[in-house]
Scaffold this active site. Structure first.
Site, PDB file in Angstrom:
ATOM      1  CG  HIS A  99      -8.016  -3.655  -2.216  1.00 25.75           C
ATOM      2  ND1 HIS A  99      -9.037  -2.935  -2.815  1.00 25.75           N
ATOM      3  CD2 HIS A  99      -7.060  -2.733  -1.907  1.00 25.75           C
ATOM      4  CE1 HIS A  99      -8.720  -1.652  -2.852  1.00 25.75           C
ATOM      5  NE2 HIS A  99      -7.519  -1.505  -2.309  1.00 25.75           N
ATOM      6  CG  ASN A 126      -0.650   8.622   2.473  1.00 24.34           C
ATOM      7  OD1 ASN A 126      -1.248   7.705   1.917  1.00 24.34           O
ATOM      8  ND2 ASN A 126       0.079   9.496   1.804  1.00 24.34           N
ATOM      9  CG  HIS A 152      -1.244   5.262  -0.598  1.00 17.51           C
ATOM     10  ND1 HIS A 152      -1.974   5.855   0.417  1.00 17.51           N
ATOM     11  CD2 HIS A 152      -2.043   4.291  -1.102  1.00 17.51           C
ATOM     12  CE1 HIS A 152      -3.158   5.265   0.522  1.00 17.51           C
ATOM     13  NE2 HIS A 152      -3.207   4.302  -0.384  1.00 17.51           N
ATOM     14  NE  ARG A 205      -3.864   2.021   2.478  1.00 15.80           N
ATOM     15  CZ  ARG A 205      -3.882   2.845   3.533  1.00 15.80           C
ATOM     16  NH1 ARG A 205      -3.081   2.614   4.559  1.00 15.80           N
ATOM     17  NH2 ARG A 205      -4.727   3.862   3.580  1.00 15.80           N
TER      18      ARG A 205
END
Length: 314
Positions: free
Chosen positions: A193, A94, A66, A62
């Site tokens: 995910h 975040n 990001h 993740r």
């Protein structure tokens, strides 16, 4: 109206230029002469962290995603805030990122081998690959092109560019296409995910659960997160095999059991739905597509330097 259209087009071109400016400079043998064995140090740091914390793979994956969606994969997500600037890591999307220490430990080990040579951006890209490939259940592996540079700019305000969990399919496609990523990349990368845990909040101010979810799954979410819930740690695993990298995410998606409405939105587009069905039917096809899309996403760069400390600019 013409002026507004022109400004929107200019913004799109600026984003695309930033994210594609260094793609051609990446190569698999970038450090062959300057730091040929550094990848083992990154792998060891990730492996050690995974032994102590099973959430590390999801966290690193993740974090990399990001990072890449803001100014490209330039490790700007690793920079800490200062008195004069609130950095990306402290932006609203975040604040739940963690395991930054893994990248710090890897960087420290690499610096001992080859001082000032390997960028934090390359270390993060490799760590994301290792986080998936080293899973006990077995995850896809891929060769990571290298040569990224570290960025000097990190602004919390720019985290608004990240795809939100409430995005519809049009918003998702726009966000990905601005970064040169296709609909297949969108569906394949959404499969990330399959790892991790999601904090849950009510669907809207007046509705607690997305109406497109299956009734039994919606009832379970209501038990986890009742209306007017105040618990900050209320949440659920993203699929039924939390610590394994597999295609269960897609199977649950087809069964109306996805956590985010942005996941469920993939079924509202015929081409995206067909890809969901394809990946649900074949874990091998998903793994192959995910690896290819990760290489594509992680090749979007825009940094300028090699940091000695991943948390601060030189």
């Amino acid at each position: 109206m013409a002026a507004m259209a022109g400004s929107v087009l200019l913004a799109f071109l600026m984003i695309f230029t930033i994210l594609s400016s260094s793609v051609s400079s990446l190569s698999l043998n970038y450090y062959d002469k300057t730091c040929p064995n550094f990848e083992s140090a990154v792998t060891n740091a990730v492996k050690k962290a995974m032994k102590n914390d099973r959430t590390v793979p999801a966290a690193i994956l993740r974090m990399h995603f990001h990072d890449c969606f803001i100014r490209g994969c330039d490790a700007s997500v690793l920079l800490k805030s200062t008195k004069k600037n609130v950095a990306e890591k402290d932006g609203p999307p975040n604040v739940s990122l963690h395991a930054f220490y893994v990248i710090d430990h890897a960087k420290e080990a690499v610096e001992k081998m080859c001082p000032g040579v390997v960028s934090c951006a390359d270390i993060l890209a490799l760590a994301a690959r290792d986080a998936v490939a080293l899973l006990q259940s077995g995850g896809p592996n891929w060769a990571v092109p290298k040569g990224r540079k570290d960025g000097r700019i990190s602004k919390a305000s720019e985290t608004r560019q990240l795809p939100a969990p409430v995005f519809n399919i049009s918003q998702l496609q726009q966000s990905f296409s601005q970064r040169g990523l296709s609909l297949e990349d969108l569906v394949a990368l959404s499969g990330g995910h399959t790892l991790g845990f999601a904090q849950i909040h009510n669907f809207s101010a007046t509705v607690d659960v997305d109406s497109t979810l299956s009734p039994s799954f919606a009832a379970n979410l209501r038990r986890i997160c009742p209306l007017q819930n105040k618990a900050k740690n209320a949440g659920s695993t993203m699929d039924s095999t939390t610590f394994g990298f597999d295609n269960v995410y897609y199977k649950m998606l087809l069964g109306g059991k996805s956590i985010f409405s942005s996941d469920q939105a993939l079924l509202t587009n015929p081409k995206a739905k067909a890809l969901v069905q394809k990946f649900a039917a074949s874990e091998a096809e998903f793994g192959k597509a995910f690896a290819a899309s990760m290489v594509k996403m992680s090749s979007l760069t825009g940094g300028q330097e090699v940091r000695l400390d991943c948390k601060v600019v030189r």
